[in-house]
Design an enzyme around this catalytic site. Sequence first.
Site, PDB file in Angstrom:
ATOM      1  CG  HIS A 181     -36.886 -58.381 -37.899  1.00  0.00           C
ATOM      2  ND1 HIS A 181     -35.646 -58.372 -37.289  1.00  0.00           N
ATOM      3  CD2 HIS A 181     -37.155 -59.681 -38.180  1.00  0.00           C
ATOM      4  CE1 HIS A 181     -35.186 -59.613 -37.209  1.00  0.00           C
ATOM      5  NE2 HIS A 181     -36.082 -60.420 -37.750  1.00  0.00           N
ATOM      6  CG  ASP A 182     -40.825 -55.582 -41.245  1.00  0.00           C
ATOM      7  OD1 ASP A 182     -39.624 -55.282 -41.364  1.00  0.00           O
ATOM      8  OD2 ASP A 182     -41.397 -56.403 -41.996  1.00  0.00           O
TER       9      ASP A 182
END
Length: 319
Positions: free
Chosen positions: A247-248
């Site tokens: 995600h990040d």
Amino acid sequence: MTLALLVDCDTGIDDAFALTYLALREDVEMAGVVSTGGNVPAAVVHRNNLVLTELLGIDAPVALGADRPLVEPPMFADDTHGPGGLGHAVLPEPTRAEDPRSGAQLWVDLARERPGELVGLVLGPHTNLALALAIEPELPRLLRRLHVMGGAIHHRGNTGPTSEWNIAVDPEAAQRVLAAFASAPRLPVLGALQATESVHVHGEVLERVEQLAGTSGNPVARILADALRFYFEFHESDGFGWSAHVHDPLVAAHAVTGDFASTRPLAVDVELTGTLTRGQTVGDELGRWGREPTVDLLTHVQADAFVEHLLSTLEAGLR
């Protein structure tokens, strides 16, 4: 042009990839790192951040944030990230000094020192930024822009049925932050699950990271490989097969480059009282609230191009 970033994260496997990516970018200045409890307790996150910033040569203050959310008891995701936050990775003891300020105070001090210049990047719960807003309500106008990984808009959750982890850990903090930054000169960018889960990597990506760790001898490459292998094991046990959602780094890369995704404005708020939906991020597609947009929502992700960009950056910088 160099982008000055303050990163607030709960490191965390995908956070570690994001921090490494940012450290390897010549067009990024890491102005500060705030350690937020979330994936693992704040003290464990802080150790991870101290070690990673030292190994990556990030000469920026690293401050310990709050050890619990604003209202609820803390919850952690050690099943997802391992008890140390970085899966199977074994970290050395940190030798660099931490910054003596609280995470909230670091937000305030850096924003005041560099008005209109500093970009905020929140990759974990919003607790420390919410606390910083209580100290300095002008933060939305002092920061150049805010980028956030969090939420799930018209998408299943990854914590509750409709809630995403970073928001669900501290919904009150997220609601306060989104409400405050709705009045910022530039809307915050929200990277929610429907965007970040399109970055669904499979075995060939793990193989490239493992190969990098084996050939480079770089300790950060080894940490990332051992962490990512644990992440694959978790996702397989959770029914996603031999793969992982990363995600990040997507949100970090978009903050730096403006590439790999589009954005569209949307009014978004956080549910605080629903018995089944607490922590859900609700997007008002039909304008029923009569509110102006509060975020620029990431959409239309170019996942394959982003994954190649991430891997190429790691391979070039960690060899």
